[in-house]
Design a protein around this motif. Sequence first.
Motif, PDB file in Angstrom:
ATOM      1  N   SER A 156       0.834  -1.325   0.123  1.00 34.81           N
ATOM      2  CA  SER A 156      -0.181  -0.117   0.019  1.00 34.81           C
ATOM      3  C   SER A 156       0.918   1.282  -0.168  1.00 34.81           C
ATOM      4  O   SER A 156       0.381   2.262   0.141  1.00 34.81           O
ATOM      5  N   SER A 157       2.384   1.195  -0.148  1.00 26.73           N
ATOM      6  CA  SER A 157       3.015   2.081  -0.056  1.00 26.73           C
ATOM      7  C   SER A 157       2.898   3.159  -1.506  1.00 26.73           C
ATOM      8  O   SER A 157       2.433   2.621  -2.479  1.00 26.73           O
ATOM      9  N   SER A 158       3.147   4.460  -1.189  1.00 32.71           N
ATOM     10  CA  SER A 158       2.880   5.289  -2.558  1.00 32.71           C
ATOM     11  C   SER A 158       3.669   4.867  -3.706  1.00 32.71           C
ATOM     12  O   SER A 158       3.267   4.957  -4.978  1.00 32.71           O
ATOM     13  N   ASP A 159       4.802   4.382  -3.492  1.00 30.80           N
ATOM     14  CA  ASP A 159       5.931   3.896  -4.523  1.00 30.80           C
ATOM     15  C   ASP A 159       5.310   2.743  -5.418  1.00 30.80           C
ATOM     16  O   ASP A 159       5.752   2.419  -6.542  1.00 30.80           O
ATOM     17  N   GLY A 161       1.988   2.111  -5.539  1.00 27.05           N
ATOM     18  CA  GLY A 161       0.533   2.627  -6.205  1.00 27.05           C
ATOM     19  C   GLY A 161      -0.256   1.576  -6.611  1.00 27.05           C
ATOM     20  O   GLY A 161      -0.961   1.614  -7.528  1.00 27.05           O
ATOM     21  N   LEU A 162      -0.213   0.589  -6.170  1.00 30.17           N
ATOM     22  CA  LEU A 162      -1.300  -0.781  -6.382  1.00 30.17           C
ATOM     23  C   LEU A 162      -2.521  -0.675  -5.562  1.00 30.17           C
ATOM     24  O   LEU A 162      -3.644  -1.167  -5.747  1.00 30.17           O
ATOM     25  N   ILE A 163      -2.322  -0.547  -4.049  1.00 37.54           N
ATOM     26  CA  ILE A 163      -3.503  -0.508  -3.199  1.00 37.54           C
ATOM     27  C   ILE A 163      -3.511   0.827  -2.588  1.00 37.54           C
ATOM     28  O   ILE A 163      -2.535   1.408  -2.078  1.00 37.54           O
ATOM     29  N   GLU A 164      -4.801   1.171  -2.124  1.00 36.85           N
ATOM     30  CA  GLU A 164      -4.969   2.408  -1.341  1.00 36.85           C
ATOM     31  C   GLU A 164      -4.361   2.124   0.059  1.00 36.85           C
ATOM     32  O   GLU A 164      -4.629   1.098   0.385  1.00 36.85           O
ATOM     33  N   LYS A 165      -3.892   3.241   0.692  1.00 31.93           N
ATOM     34  CA  LYS A 165      -3.628   3.018   1.923  1.00 31.93           C
ATOM     35  C   LYS A 165      -4.452   2.256   2.751  1.00 31.93           C
ATOM     36  O   LYS A 165      -5.801   2.738   2.787  1.00 31.93           O
ATOM     37  N   ILE A 166      -4.062   1.461   3.667  1.00 30.53           N
ATOM     38  CA  ILE A 166      -4.941   0.580   4.651  1.00 30.53           C
ATOM     39  C   ILE A 166      -5.019   1.381   5.905  1.00 30.53           C
ATOM     40  O   ILE A 166      -4.148   1.838   6.458  1.00 30.53           O
ATOM     41  N   ALA A 167      -6.098   1.699   6.257  1.00 31.82           N
ATOM     42  CA  ALA A 167      -6.479   2.339   7.615  1.00 31.82           C
ATOM     43  C   ALA A 167      -5.785   1.937   8.842  1.00 31.82           C
ATOM     44  O   ALA A 167      -6.199   0.338   8.824  1.00 31.82           O
ATOM     45  N   ALA A 168      -5.206   2.292   9.788  1.00 39.03           N
ATOM     46  CA  ALA A 168      -4.744   1.444  10.729  1.00 39.03           C
ATOM     47  C   ALA A 168      -5.737   1.284  11.893  1.00 39.03           C
ATOM     48  O   ALA A 168      -6.640   2.123  11.957  1.00 39.03           O
TER      49      ALA A 168
END
Length: 168
Positions: A156-159, A161-168
């Motif tokens: 989910s890291s920005s580099d 670019g595959l998965i939107e950030k996972i909410a903690a």
Amino acid sequence: MSQNSNSNVTAASKSGSEIAGHEYLAFTLGKEEYGLDILKVQEIRGYEAVTRVANAPEFVKGVVNLRGIIVPIVDMRIKFKLGEPTYDQFTVVIILNIGGRVVGMVVDSVSDVITLTPEQVKPAPDMGALNSNYLIGLGTLDERMLILIDIDRLMSSSDMGLIEKIAA
């Protein structure tokens, strides 16, 4: 594979006592052995040809059609800058289910599933190629040492670019 209700909690946020008896899928990239949370693994497949996608980053090999689902395939050897990848009979694709998104990860080989106790997981030192934000730690089992990856954070890291950030 059924999902455990605790699988939404990222491994990095767990204290040592909560990782007791945690299972990791062990895989190799080059000469190093890595591990990732077995609960994230949907299936393991042999490497097959992928369909290239224009303008995709070099580490995204392309996509495959997996029973009607288009799955992006990431070559981890390219992503971690571990030399030129070679594809042979041992090369496998680990199909991951992360945050409801299916992603494939090409690795050199898969060896086994390892259960590690909190005492067997040591903090990870800062290692240039693999950002320490993506590491849970180093797992030790007899003479083996596994680099334990927080696959949720990595994918989910920005580099990536595959998965939107996972909410903690």
